[in-house]
Design an enzyme around this catalytic site. Structure first.
Site, PDB file in Angstrom:
ATOM      1  N   GLY A  29       0.837  -1.185   0.000  1.00 26.00           N
ATOM      2  CA  GLY A  29       0.000   0.000   0.000  1.00 26.00           C
ATOM      3  C   GLY A  29       0.876   1.239   0.000  1.00 26.00           C
ATOM      4  O   GLY A  29       2.057   1.192   0.360  1.00 26.00           O
ATOM      5  N   TYR A  30       0.279   2.334  -0.386  1.00 27.51           N
ATOM      6  CA  TYR A  30       1.013   3.601  -0.487  1.00 27.51           C
ATOM      7  C   TYR A  30       0.609   4.539   0.632  1.00 27.51           C
ATOM      8  O   TYR A  30      -0.571   4.795   0.860  1.00 27.51           O
ATOM      9  CB  TYR A  30       0.778   4.238  -1.862  1.00 27.51           C
ATOM     10  CG  TYR A  30       1.538   3.471  -2.913  1.00 27.51           C
ATOM     11  CD1 TYR A  30       2.816   3.852  -3.278  1.00 27.51           C
ATOM     12  CD2 TYR A  30       1.009   2.323  -3.477  1.00 27.51           C
ATOM     13  CE1 TYR A  30       3.548   3.121  -4.197  1.00 27.51           C
ATOM     14  CE2 TYR A  30       1.722   1.583  -4.391  1.00 27.51           C
ATOM     15  CZ  TYR A  30       3.000   1.985  -4.746  1.00 27.51           C
ATOM     16  OH  TYR A  30       3.724   1.243  -5.642  1.00 27.51           O
ATOM     17  N   ILE A  31       1.605   5.037   1.329  1.00 29.10           N
ATOM     18  CA  ILE A  31       1.425   5.995   2.414  1.00 29.10           C
ATOM     19  C   ILE A  31       1.466   7.407   1.847  1.00 29.10           C
ATOM     20  O   ILE A  31       0.788   8.307   2.315  1.00 29.10           O
ATOM     21  CB  ILE A  31       2.534   5.822   3.482  1.00 29.10           C
ATOM     22  CG1 ILE A  31       2.612   4.364   3.947  1.00 29.10           C
ATOM     23  CG2 ILE A  31       2.337   6.776   4.643  1.00 29.10           C
ATOM     24  CD1 ILE A  31       1.298   3.776   4.409  1.00 29.10           C
ATOM     25  N   LEU A  82      -3.347   4.764   1.277  1.00 26.00           N
ATOM     26  CA  LEU A  82      -4.163   5.528   0.333  1.00 26.00           C
ATOM     27  C   LEU A  82      -4.648   4.605  -0.778  1.00 26.00           C
ATOM     28  O   LEU A  82      -3.956   3.655  -1.148  1.00 26.00           O
ATOM     29  CB  LEU A  82      -3.331   6.652  -0.289  1.00 26.00           C
ATOM     30  CG  LEU A  82      -2.721   7.673   0.658  1.00 26.00           C
ATOM     31  CD1 LEU A  82      -1.743   8.566  -0.092  1.00 26.00           C
ATOM     32  CD2 LEU A  82      -3.809   8.498   1.322  1.00 26.00           C
ATOM     33  N   GLN A 145       1.965   2.173  -8.269  1.00 27.17           N
ATOM     34  CA  GLN A 145       1.449   3.395  -7.646  1.00 27.17           C
ATOM     35  C   GLN A 145       0.157   3.829  -8.324  1.00 27.17           C
ATOM     36  O   GLN A 145      -0.834   4.122  -7.680  1.00 27.17           O
ATOM     37  CB  GLN A 145       2.509   4.496  -7.717  1.00 27.17           C
ATOM     38  CG  GLN A 145       2.105   5.781  -7.051  1.00 27.17           C
ATOM     39  CD  GLN A 145       3.204   6.830  -7.130  1.00 27.17           C
ATOM     40  OE1 GLN A 145       4.292   6.589  -7.637  1.00 27.17           O
ATOM     41  NE2 GLN A 145       2.906   8.019  -6.637  1.00 27.17           N
TER      42      GLN A 145
END
Length: 164
Positions: A29-31, A82, A145
């Protein structure tokens, strides 16, 4: 400073499966997700985790910093990620003296299969395996992403895979 230099391709057949040397289940996951930078958390095989920072993008190259983190921290960050959490299985396939990583996506992106090859230098020109399709290096629609931050539609997902 660490550099990531890679090329990315769609996969057009399953012939690569006969040559797999290793596989890993990945959840990521993307922070942080910006045009020129990202912070990603990745859990590998439910046993180890990393935090990766990627900055910039010049041609095939970008800065990359990666750090081991605790599983507890990684799981908490994944819950706060996110967009969508990416789930995939990564297969390692040796071809022509290079390690190819074939990602088979699950969940919202099921059906998408992408192969990446990391290079020592941007001028490296590895022989392409016969199962490789269209090159998508630099096409943001195939970046993890972008996949995490975009809500896919079934038709678009099929379009992405069909172009192999």
């Amino acid at each position: 400073m660490a550099k990531e230099i890679e090329r990315k391709f769609l996969v057009r057949s399953d012939v690569w499966r006969k040559h797999v040397s290793q596989s890993s289940r990945l959840v990521q996951g993307y922070i942080l997700s910006e045009t020129d930078r990202s912070v990603r958390v990745r859990i590998k095989n439910d046993r180890s985790a990393t935090l990766t920072i990627k900055i910039g993008h010049v041609g095939l190259t970008r800065d990359e910093f990666e750090y081991d983190i605790s599983m507890q921290d990684a799981q908490e960050m994944i819950e706060k990620a996110l967009g969508r959490v990416i789930e995939k299985t990564r297969y390692n396939v040796e071809y022509g003296g290079y390690l190819w990583e074939v990602d088979v996506f699950e969940g919202a992106h099921a059906g998408l299969i992408v192969a990446e090859v990391e290079l020592e230098d941007a001028s490296d020109d590895p022989a392409l395996p016969p199962w490789i399709g269209k090159e998508v290096t630099g096409d943001k629609r195939y970046s993890n992403q972008w996949l995490a931050m975009s809500a896919p539609k079934a038709a678009r997902r099929n379009d992405l895979s069909a172009k192999a």
